[in-house]
Design a protein around this motif. Structure first.
Motif, PDB file in Angstrom:
ATOM      1  N   ALA A  96    -135.139 -59.062  10.214  1.00 34.28           N
ATOM      2  CA  ALA A  96    -134.052 -58.218  10.709  1.00 34.28           C
ATOM      3  C   ALA A  96    -133.315 -57.561   9.544  1.00 34.28           C
ATOM      4  CB  ALA A  96    -133.080 -59.050  11.550  1.00 34.28           C
ATOM      5  N   VAL A  97    -133.059 -58.342   8.497  1.00 34.06           N
ATOM      6  CA  VAL A  97    -132.405 -57.798   7.298  1.00 34.06           C
ATOM      7  C   VAL A  97    -133.312 -56.768   6.636  1.00 34.06           C
ATOM      8  CG1 VAL A  97    -131.592 -58.368   4.981  1.00 34.06           C
ATOM      9  CG2 VAL A  97    -130.985 -59.838   6.909  1.00 34.06           C
ATOM     10  N   ARG A  98    -134.595 -57.098   6.576  1.00 35.26           N
ATOM     11  CA  ARG A  98    -135.549 -56.162   5.998  1.00 35.26           C
ATOM     12  C   ARG A  98    -135.520 -54.830   6.740  1.00 35.26           C
ATOM     13  NH1 ARG A  98    -141.706 -55.435   7.683  1.00 35.26           N
ATOM     14  NH2 ARG A  98    -142.464 -54.212   5.933  1.00 35.26           N
ATOM     15  N   SER A  99    -135.446 -54.874   8.071  1.00 36.37           N
ATOM     16  CA  SER A  99    -135.427 -53.655   8.863  1.00 36.37           C
ATOM     17  C   SER A  99    -134.217 -52.782   8.510  1.00 36.37           C
ATOM     18  CB  SER A  99    -135.406 -53.998  10.355  1.00 36.37           C
ATOM     19  OG  SER A  99    -135.404 -52.828  11.141  1.00 36.37           O
ATOM     20  N   LEU A 100    -133.060 -53.414   8.351  1.00 34.99           N
ATOM     21  CA  LEU A 100    -131.845 -52.666   7.993  1.00 34.99           C
ATOM     22  C   LEU A 100    -131.987 -51.995   6.631  1.00 34.99           C
ATOM     23  CD1 LEU A 100    -129.132 -55.236   9.154  1.00 34.99           C
ATOM     24  CD2 LEU A 100    -129.713 -53.073  10.262  1.00 34.99           C
ATOM     25  N   LEU A 101    -132.461 -52.761   5.642  1.00 34.92           N
ATOM     26  CA  LEU A 101    -132.593 -52.235   4.285  1.00 34.92           C
ATOM     27  C   LEU A 101    -133.620 -51.096   4.233  1.00 34.92           C
ATOM     28  CD1 LEU A 101    -132.658 -55.587   2.247  1.00 34.92           C
ATOM     29  CD2 LEU A 101    -130.759 -53.968   2.432  1.00 34.92           C
ATOM     30  N   GLU A 102    -134.747 -51.294   4.880  1.00 36.47           N
ATOM     31  CA  GLU A 102    -135.821 -50.316   4.757  1.00 36.47           C
ATOM     32  C   GLU A 102    -135.581 -49.079   5.614  1.00 36.47           C
ATOM     33  OE1 GLU A 102    -139.708 -51.315   4.056  1.00 36.47           O
ATOM     34  OE2 GLU A 102    -139.323 -53.351   3.384  1.00 36.47           O
ATOM     35  N   THR A 103    -134.853 -49.225   6.705  1.00 41.39           N
ATOM     36  CA  THR A 103    -134.489 -48.044   7.492  1.00 41.39           C
ATOM     37  C   THR A 103    -133.623 -47.104   6.669  1.00 41.39           C
ATOM     38  OG1 THR A 103    -134.636 -49.205   9.621  1.00 41.39           O
ATOM     39  CG2 THR A 103    -133.238 -47.247   9.537  1.00 41.39           C
ATOM     40  N   GLU A 104    -132.658 -47.675   5.957  1.00 44.55           N
ATOM     41  CA  GLU A 104    -131.798 -46.848   5.102  1.00 44.55           C
ATOM     42  C   GLU A 104    -132.592 -46.264   3.942  1.00 44.55           C
ATOM     43  OE1 GLU A 104    -128.423 -44.826   3.807  1.00 44.55           O
ATOM     44  OE2 GLU A 104    -129.012 -45.708   5.737  1.00 44.55           O
ATOM     45  N   SER A 105    -133.521 -47.051   3.386  1.00 46.40           N
ATOM     46  CA  SER A 105    -134.317 -46.539   2.264  1.00 46.40           C
ATOM     47  C   SER A 105    -135.161 -45.347   2.704  1.00 46.40           C
ATOM     48  CB  SER A 105    -135.213 -47.645   1.696  1.00 46.40           C
ATOM     49  OG  SER A 105    -136.328 -47.882   2.530  1.00 46.40           O
ATOM     50  N   ALA A 106    -135.706 -45.394   3.906  1.00 47.92           N
ATOM     51  CA  ALA A 106    -136.511 -44.281   4.404  1.00 47.92           C
ATOM     52  C   ALA A 106    -135.649 -43.041   4.617  1.00 47.92           C
ATOM     53  CB  ALA A 106    -137.197 -44.669   5.711  1.00 47.92           C
ATOM     54  N   ARG A 107    -134.433 -43.248   5.117  1.00 52.75           N
ATOM     55  CA  ARG A 107    -133.513 -42.123   5.328  1.00 52.75           C
ATOM     56  C   ARG A 107    -133.222 -41.417   3.988  1.00 52.75           C
ATOM     57  NH1 ARG A 107    -129.999 -42.095   9.422  1.00 52.75           N
ATOM     58  NH2 ARG A 107    -129.955 -44.384   9.485  1.00 52.75           N
ATOM     59  N   LEU A 108    -132.928 -42.225   2.970  1.00 54.04           N
ATOM     60  CA  LEU A 108    -132.615 -41.664   1.657  1.00 54.04           C
ATOM     61  C   LEU A 108    -133.849 -41.039   1.012  1.00 54.04           C
ATOM     62  CD1 LEU A 108    -130.320 -44.524   0.299  1.00 54.04           C
ATOM     63  CD2 LEU A 108    -129.605 -42.265   1.106  1.00 54.04           C
ATOM     64  N   ALA A 109    -135.004 -41.672   1.217  1.00 54.05           N
ATOM     65  CA  ALA A 109    -136.235 -41.151   0.622  1.00 54.05           C
ATOM     66  C   ALA A 109    -136.557 -39.761   1.159  1.00 54.05           C
ATOM     67  CB  ALA A 109    -137.393 -42.108   0.897  1.00 54.05           C
ATOM     68  N   ALA A 110    -136.331 -39.555   2.432  1.00 55.79           N
ATOM     69  CA  ALA A 110    -136.611 -38.247   3.034  1.00 55.79           C
ATOM     70  C   ALA A 110    -135.704 -37.164   2.455  1.00 55.79           C
ATOM     71  CB  ALA A 110    -136.444 -38.324   4.548  1.00 55.79           C
ATOM     72  N   SER A 111    -134.533 -37.573   1.986  1.00 53.27           N
ATOM     73  CA  SER A 111    -133.585 -36.599   1.420  1.00 53.27           C
ATOM     74  C   SER A 111    -133.909 -36.245  -0.027  1.00 53.27           C
ATOM     75  CB  SER A 111    -132.152 -37.155   1.491  1.00 53.27           C
ATOM     76  OG  SER A 111    -131.777 -37.395   2.836  1.00 53.27           O
ATOM     77  N   SER A 112    -134.647 -37.129  -0.702  1.00 51.33           N
ATOM     78  CA  SER A 112    -134.894 -36.917  -2.132  1.00 51.33           C
ATOM     79  C   SER A 112    -136.362 -36.760  -2.486  1.00 51.33           C
ATOM     80  CB  SER A 112    -134.313 -38.090  -2.927  1.00 51.33           C
ATOM     81  OG  SER A 112    -134.933 -39.308  -2.539  1.00 51.33           O
ATOM     82  N   ALA A 113    -137.233 -36.720  -1.476  1.00 54.39           N
ATOM     83  CA  ALA A 113    -138.674 -36.664  -1.743  1.00 54.39           C
ATOM     84  C   ALA A 113    -139.068 -35.377  -2.453  1.00 54.39           C
ATOM     85  CB  ALA A 113    -139.446 -36.801  -0.438  1.00 54.39           C
ATOM     86  N   THR A 114    -140.010 -35.515  -3.379  1.00 53.26           N
ATOM     87  CA  THR A 114    -140.601 -34.375  -4.067  1.00 53.26           C
ATOM     88  C   THR A 114    -142.081 -34.316  -3.677  1.00 53.26           C
ATOM     89  OG1 THR A 114    -141.257 -35.699  -5.981  1.00 53.26           O
ATOM     90  CG2 THR A 114    -139.042 -34.715  -6.014  1.00 53.26           C
ATOM     91  N   PRO A 115    -142.730 -33.184  -3.911  1.00 56.80           N
ATOM     92  CA  PRO A 115    -144.175 -33.118  -3.620  1.00 56.80           C
ATOM     93  C   PRO A 115    -144.956 -34.218  -4.339  1.00 56.80           C
ATOM     94  CG  PRO A 115    -143.309 -30.915  -3.975  1.00 56.80           C
ATOM     95  CD  PRO A 115    -142.195 -31.863  -4.328  1.00 56.80           C
ATOM     96  N   GLU A 116    -144.539 -34.546  -5.570  1.00 54.52           N
ATOM     97  CA  GLU A 116    -145.228 -35.576  -6.338  1.00 54.52           C
ATOM     98  C   GLU A 116    -145.068 -36.949  -5.697  1.00 54.52           C
ATOM     99  OE1 GLU A 116    -144.527 -32.061  -8.667  1.00 54.52           O
ATOM    100  OE2 GLU A 116    -143.103 -33.371  -7.614  1.00 54.52           O
ATOM    101  N   SER A 117    -143.865 -37.247  -5.210  1.00 50.29           N
ATOM    102  CA  SER A 117    -143.636 -38.550  -4.597  1.00 50.29           C
ATOM    103  C   SER A 117    -144.391 -38.683  -3.279  1.00 50.29           C
ATOM    104  CB  SER A 117    -142.131 -38.784  -4.378  1.00 50.29           C
ATOM    105  OG  SER A 117    -141.583 -37.815  -3.506  1.00 50.29           O
ATOM    106  N   VAL A 118    -144.527 -37.583  -2.559  1.00 48.84           N
ATOM    107  CA  VAL A 118    -145.294 -37.615  -1.304  1.00 48.84           C
ATOM    108  C   VAL A 118    -146.774 -37.860  -1.606  1.00 48.84           C
ATOM    109  CG1 VAL A 118    -146.058 -36.268   0.681  1.00 48.84           C
ATOM    110  CG2 VAL A 118    -143.661 -36.171  -0.052  1.00 48.84           C
ATOM    111  N   VAL A 119    -147.269 -37.252  -2.682  1.00 52.13           N
ATOM    112  CA  VAL A 119    -148.662 -37.493  -3.100  1.00 52.13           C
ATOM    113  C   VAL A 119    -148.857 -38.970  -3.408  1.00 52.13           C
ATOM    114  CG1 VAL A 119    -150.351 -37.097  -4.940  1.00 52.13           C
ATOM    115  CG2 VAL A 119    -149.096 -35.160  -3.955  1.00 52.13           C
ATOM    116  N   LEU A 120    -147.893 -39.591  -4.099  1.00 51.82           N
ATOM    117  CA  LEU A 120    -147.986 -41.017  -4.419  1.00 51.82           C
ATOM    118  C   LEU A 120    -148.043 -41.853  -3.142  1.00 51.82           C
ATOM    119  CD1 LEU A 120    -147.866 -43.495  -6.256  1.00 51.82           C
ATOM    120  CD2 LEU A 120    -145.368 -43.270  -6.271  1.00 51.82           C
ATOM    121  N   LEU A 121    -147.193 -41.532  -2.167  1.00 48.71           N
ATOM    122  CA  LEU A 121    -147.196 -42.276  -0.910  1.00 48.71           C
ATOM    123  C   LEU A 121    -148.537 -42.144  -0.194  1.00 48.71           C
ATOM    124  CD1 LEU A 121    -143.634 -41.511   0.547  1.00 48.71           C
ATOM    125  CD2 LEU A 121    -144.424 -43.607  -0.578  1.00 48.71           C
ATOM    126  N   ARG A 122    -149.112 -40.951  -0.238  1.00 49.33           N
ATOM    127  CA  ARG A 122    -150.407 -40.755   0.424  1.00 49.33           C
ATOM    128  C   ARG A 122    -151.508 -41.524  -0.314  1.00 49.33           C
ATOM    129  NH1 ARG A 122    -149.494 -37.481   4.510  1.00 49.33           N
ATOM    130  NH2 ARG A 122    -148.046 -35.707   4.339  1.00 49.33           N
TER     131      ARG A 122
END
Length: 241
Positions: A96-122
């Protein structure tokens, strides 16, 4: 109790003495617990652990005491040390704690993602799919951890990343039995998450991560209840009528 020779596929490396011995023993034993080479409930015999690691019993005893203080090992009077058996509540609360932390991390990641970081995720996604195709549970768990860690790093929030790092090993420990059941659905959810981050859509990314982590939490409950039911059935079979 650990057998006189390690089980097939389990590598217990001998430690190099120049390294800080106390930390080395702690890290080695914790890794064996997290990867479930040492199973929950397994008896940990100091002399056997020391022999496998090529060291004396004292640093093993110190490592077991530290692992006990952190909840990885149970020290029972007159019985010895045993790998802790996590309860359903423990696993559920952590996820449950993990869900809270990672939901916020995904929100922030979408705001700061670069083409290079998306390539890394893929790229990390492809590694996970390959591990899944190979049926290697340890590789699947490691790939899953690397994928989530990359999103946490991409969030840019150091405090958030630090908190997530503290629960990472325990999440991996709880996730290992779930990995086969989550299988392709988990990585399909990862692909949807990457698309949301690549689109720069914070709310969509947060929703995707929340749904993903909540699904893992739900499957974890189901797997644990199935295991408990199986254990109960085995005990009943052994009980004379």
């Amino acid at each position: 109790m650990i057998p006189s020779t390690p089980p097939a596929g389990v590598s217990v490396p001998r430690l190099k003495r120049p390294a800080p011995l106390r930390e080395g023993v702690y890290d080695a034993l914790l890794n064996l617990i997290v990867t479930r080479a040492l199973q929950p409930g397994q008896h940990l015999v100091e002399s056997e652990l020391a022999a496998h690691l090529g060291i004396s019993r004292q640093p093993v005893r110190e490592a077991l005491q530290r692992l006990s203080s952190e909840g990885w090992v149970d020290l029972r009077p007159a019985q010895g040390a045993f790998v802790h058996v996590p309860t359903e509540d423990e696993a559920d609360q952590l996820l449950a704690v993990r869900s809270l932390l990672e939901t916020e991390s995904a929100r922030l990641a979408a705001s700061s993602a670069t083409p290079e970081s998306v390539v890394l995720l893929r790229e990390l996604y492809e590694q996970g799919v390959q591990a899944l195709a190979g049926g290697d549970v340890d590789a699947i768990v490691a790939a899953n951890a690397a994928f989530h860690a990359a999103i946490m790093e991409l969030s840019g929030n150091k405090v958030l990343a630090e908190l997530a790092g503290r629960v990472d090993r325990r999440v991996r420990w709880y996730y290992t039995p779930v990995a086969p059941q989550r299988g392709r659905e988990s990585w399909k959810e990862h692909a949807e998450l990457i698309d949301a981050i690549a689109a720069g859509d914070p709310e969509r990314a947060a929703d995707a991560m929340r749904d993903h982590t909540d699904r893992t939490r739900q499957i974890s409950r189901e797997v644990r209840r199935e295991e408990e039911g199986s254990d109960k059935g085995k005990k009943e079979e052994r009980t004379p009528a």
